[in-house]
Design a protein around this motif. Structure first.
Motif, PDB file in Angstrom:
ATOM      1  N   LYS A  16       0.852  -1.198   0.000  1.00  0.00           N
ATOM      2  CA  LYS A  16       0.000   0.000   0.000  1.00  0.00           C
ATOM      3  C   LYS A  16       0.881   1.239   0.000  1.00  0.00           C
ATOM      4  O   LYS A  16       1.896   1.282   0.684  1.00  0.00           O
ATOM      5  N   ASP A  67       0.264   5.117   0.842  1.00  0.00           N
ATOM      6  CA  ASP A  67      -0.688   6.088   1.385  1.00  0.00           C
ATOM      7  C   ASP A  67      -0.089   7.479   1.237  1.00  0.00           C
ATOM      8  O   ASP A  67       0.757   7.892   2.026  1.00  0.00           O
ATOM      9  N   ASN A  70      -1.395  10.282   1.729  1.00  0.00           N
ATOM     10  CA  ASN A  70      -1.825  11.206   2.780  1.00  0.00           C
ATOM     11  C   ASN A  70      -1.399  10.734   4.163  1.00  0.00           C
ATOM     12  O   ASN A  70      -1.741  11.347   5.152  1.00  0.00           O
ATOM     13  N   GLY A  71      -0.666   9.631   4.207  1.00  0.00           N
ATOM     14  CA  GLY A  71      -0.274   9.060   5.489  1.00  0.00           C
ATOM     15  C   GLY A  71       0.818   9.861   6.172  1.00  0.00           C
ATOM     16  O   GLY A  71       1.660  10.469   5.527  1.00  0.00           O
ATOM     17  N   SER A 105      -1.592   3.933   8.951  1.00  0.00           N
ATOM     18  CA  SER A 105      -1.705   3.614   7.531  1.00  0.00           C
ATOM     19  C   SER A 105      -1.591   2.128   7.247  1.00  0.00           C
ATOM     20  O   SER A 105      -2.215   1.622   6.322  1.00  0.00           O
ATOM     21  N   CYS A 106      -0.789   1.414   8.010  1.00  0.00           N
ATOM     22  CA  CYS A 106      -0.517   0.010   7.700  1.00  0.00           C
ATOM     23  C   CYS A 106      -1.249  -0.990   8.588  1.00  0.00           C
ATOM     24  O   CYS A 106      -1.170  -2.192   8.342  1.00  0.00           O
TER      25      CYS A 106
END
Length: 130
Positions: free
Chosen positions: A87, A89, A91-92, A98-99
């Motif tokens: 993944k 992200d 915007n993370g 996020s994970c």
């Protein structure tokens, strides 16, 4: 009676050739310093870090360190492609957020500051399939 020269006046011991030489030396030093500053500001950058270009399904090798990771994107069958992105992200900010919902994640790569992102990855199982 002795004669005392006036204070602050030009020193007559320098000839015009010496003054010209000193000015050229000064100009040379200034140009070298300006060149060094320009090189530091606009010089070559380390372009190996491709972290921001990775997306889910891509594989990469960490060509940096554990504390300062730099990803180099590789084909997943490359023997140096140690990790596979699960993944990305964009915007993370915090990897645990996020994970946490990505099954199989074994690690993450986070960039903070301008252009925040978090990459969730796992060990690449395909790296020896050629």
């Amino acid at each position: 009676m002795s004669h005392i020269p006036p204070l602050g006046g030009p020193n007559a011991s320098y000839t015009s050739a010496q003054i010209r030489r000193n000015r050229l030396i000064f100009l040379g030093v200034v140009l070298v310093l300006a060149g060094l500053v320009a090189f530091c500001v606009w010089g070559p950058r380390d372009t190996k870090d491709q972290s921001a270009t990775l997306k889910a399904g891509d594989c990469f090798e960490n060509v940096g360190t554990d504390k300062a990771a730099k990803a180099e994107k590789l084909d997943c069958t490359d023997p140096h492609a140690d990790y596979k992105v699960l993944k990305m992200d964009k915007n993370g900010v915090v990897d645990t957020f996020s994970c946490s919902d990505v099954p199989g994640t074994t690690g993450s790569l986070t960039q903070s500051g301008p252009g925040n992102f978090v990459i969730c990855f796992k060990n690449n199982d395909e790296k020896h399939k050629k």
